[in-house]
Design a protein around this motif. Structure first.
Motif, PDB file in Angstrom:
ATOM      1  N   UNK A 126     -42.690   6.468   3.039  1.00 60.96           N
ATOM      2  CA  UNK A 126     -41.777   5.837   3.990  1.00 60.96           C
ATOM      3  C   UNK A 126     -41.168   6.782   5.018  1.00 60.96           C
ATOM      4  N   UNK A 127     -40.841   8.005   4.619  1.00 57.93           N
ATOM      5  CA  UNK A 127     -40.191   8.924   5.566  1.00 57.93           C
ATOM      6  C   UNK A 127     -41.080   9.156   6.782  1.00 57.93           C
ATOM      7  N   UNK A 128     -42.371   9.380   6.548  1.00 60.63           N
ATOM      8  CA  UNK A 128     -43.302   9.610   7.656  1.00 60.63           C
ATOM      9  C   UNK A 128     -43.480   8.344   8.494  1.00 60.63           C
ATOM     10  N   UNK A 129     -43.607   7.197   7.812  1.00 60.71           N
ATOM     11  CA  UNK A 129     -43.774   5.926   8.529  1.00 60.71           C
ATOM     12  C   UNK A 129     -42.573   5.653   9.414  1.00 60.71           C
ATOM     13  N   UNK A 130     -41.379   5.790   8.860  1.00 59.82           N
ATOM     14  CA  UNK A 130     -40.161   5.478   9.599  1.00 59.82           C
ATOM     15  C   UNK A 130     -39.961   6.409  10.782  1.00 59.82           C
ATOM     16  N   UNK A 131     -40.289   7.683  10.600  1.00 61.08           N
ATOM     17  CA  UNK A 131     -40.158   8.658  11.678  1.00 61.08           C
ATOM     18  C   UNK A 131     -41.098   8.307  12.833  1.00 61.08           C
ATOM     19  N   UNK A 188     -38.097  -7.695  16.112  1.00 64.41           N
ATOM     20  CA  UNK A 188     -38.894  -6.482  15.926  1.00 64.41           C
ATOM     21  C   UNK A 188     -39.403  -6.452  14.486  1.00 64.41           C
ATOM     22  N   UNK A 189     -40.673  -6.081  14.359  1.00 60.23           N
ATOM     23  CA  UNK A 189     -41.359  -6.163  13.080  1.00 60.23           C
ATOM     24  C   UNK A 189     -42.064  -4.856  12.748  1.00 60.23           C
ATOM     25  N   UNK A 190     -42.006  -4.491  11.469  1.00 60.99           N
ATOM     26  CA  UNK A 190     -42.744  -3.351  10.934  1.00 60.99           C
ATOM     27  C   UNK A 190     -43.711  -3.923   9.911  1.00 60.99           C
ATOM     28  N   UNK A 191     -45.015  -3.909  10.247  1.00 61.32           N
ATOM     29  CA  UNK A 191     -46.038  -4.548   9.408  1.00 61.32           C
ATOM     30  C   UNK A 191     -46.777  -3.463   8.630  1.00 61.32           C
ATOM     31  N   UNK A 250     -47.448  -1.897  13.833  1.00 57.86           N
ATOM     32  CA  UNK A 250     -48.364  -2.019  12.704  1.00 57.86           C
ATOM     33  C   UNK A 250     -48.526  -0.644  12.056  1.00 57.86           C
ATOM     34  N   UNK A 251     -48.732  -0.648  10.750  1.00 57.11           N
ATOM     35  CA  UNK A 251     -48.921   0.595  10.007  1.00 57.11           C
ATOM     36  C   UNK A 251     -50.148   0.445   9.116  1.00 57.11           C
ATOM     37  N   UNK A 263     -49.582   2.621  14.130  1.00 55.02           N
ATOM     38  CA  UNK A 263     -49.423   4.024  13.756  1.00 55.02           C
ATOM     39  C   UNK A 263     -50.253   4.268  12.509  1.00 55.02           C
ATOM     40  N   UNK A 264     -50.943   5.398  12.496  1.00 53.58           N
ATOM     41  CA  UNK A 264     -51.796   5.733  11.358  1.00 53.58           C
ATOM     42  C   UNK A 264     -50.992   6.557  10.370  1.00 53.58           C
ATOM     43  N   UNK A 265     -50.433   5.851   9.405  1.00 45.28           N
ATOM     44  CA  UNK A 265     -49.624   6.479   8.363  1.00 45.28           C
ATOM     45  C   UNK A 265     -49.876   5.765   7.041  1.00 45.28           C
ATOM     46  N   UNK A 266     -49.535   6.433   5.959  1.00 46.27           N
ATOM     47  CA  UNK A 266     -49.634   5.875   4.619  1.00 46.27           C
ATOM     48  C   UNK A 266     -48.316   5.172   4.303  1.00 46.27           C
TER      49      UNK A 266
END
Length: 267
Positions: A135-140, A75-78, A104-105, A128-131
């Motif tokens: 990080x808190x918003x991205x991770x959530x 699993x990857x978080x790009x 993808x972010x 996901x459309x996040x900045x």
């Protein structure tokens, strides 16, 4: 005058260049506009090797993903994934294991819109459309996607994006927040522009990008090493792009690579 074509989301000002579309142009992609191409040409004047650097950075991404796959990551978080082009993370990972998951972010509207189109038939990947600097918003949002299980090791990818994060945003704290969110055995892949390699060209790039939406902040090798706190940096360490676990015959000049790259395992 702004360009308007069918694949551009409403509200996007195509007259304002973006780093994601500049990178797309340097890689030979077709999802860019006149303003992006004009900025890219100034970028190329400052750094004539820019197309090669873009290619080398993309090749590092591929090798880093495959290295992580070889070490059990599924699993990857790009972060800052940009506009989809040949050799996306889900294509690389799912060729090795069709069950691999990718989130993808990106914050750039065109990058998000194109990713959504490409991924609409893929239940194991999403955008996901996040900045990424929040990080808190991205991770959530990543967790809510159902595609990342943060109790299992994750491959965090920050490839060619942190040179857009200014010092006042505390980039080390941003990376640390992602590190703290993933378990032991997770990996971080990191690459960014440095003034250590071709400093005159790098100074020219900084000047070109200063008036764009995406000013750049090159960093020294010691500064980049600082992002790997809590990670065991794997061999060969933090090196110019073509020197990171090259495949086959490598003829690219590391002194002209422009970017340092490295991979670390969370300890």
């Amino acid at each position: 005058m702004s360009e308007r074509v069918s694949w551009v989301p409403e509200g996007v000002d195509t007259g304002k260049p973006s780093a994601a579309r500049l990178y797309d142009y340097l890689l030979g992609g077709g999802h860019n506009f006149a303003a992006d191409r004009a900025l890219a040409e100034r970028f190329l004047q400052a750094q004539p090797n820019a197309r090669t650097i873009a290619r080398l950075n993309r090749a590092f991404l591929r090798r880093a993903v495959l290295f992580m796959m070889d070490n059990g990551i599924r699993q990857f978080l790009d972060l800052g994934s940009g506009i989809p082009t040949v050799g996306n993370v889900h294509e690389i990972a799912q060729k090795a294991d069709p069950e691999a998951h990718v989130v993808y972010v990106d914050f750039e509207e065109v990058a998000v819109a194109h990713s959504q189109l490409i991924l609409e038939e893929d239940p194991r990947s999403t955008i996901i459309q996040e900045d990424m600097t929040k990080p808190a918003a991205v991770l959530k949002t990543a967790e809510e996607s159902g595609l990342i299980d943060f109790t299992r090791p994750v491959g965090v990818l920050t490839v060619g994006v942190f040179h857009f994060v200014p010092p006042e945003a505390d980039p080390r704290a941003i990376v640390a927040a992602y590190r703290d969110a993933v378990p032991e055995g997770s990996y971080l892949a990191f690459s960014q522009f440095t003034q250590d390699l071709q400093p005159e060209e790098m100074a020219g790039i900084v000047e070109v990008m200063k008036k764009s939406q995406n000013p750049m902040f090159p960093r020294t090798k010691p500064e980049i090493e600082g992002f790997f706190g809590g990670f065991d940096v794997v061999e060969p360490g933090i090196v110019p792009l073509p020197l990171w676990r090259p495949e086959g015959t490598n003829t690219d000049d590391p002194d002209k690579a422009g970017i340092y790259a490295g991979v670390g395992r969370k300890i």
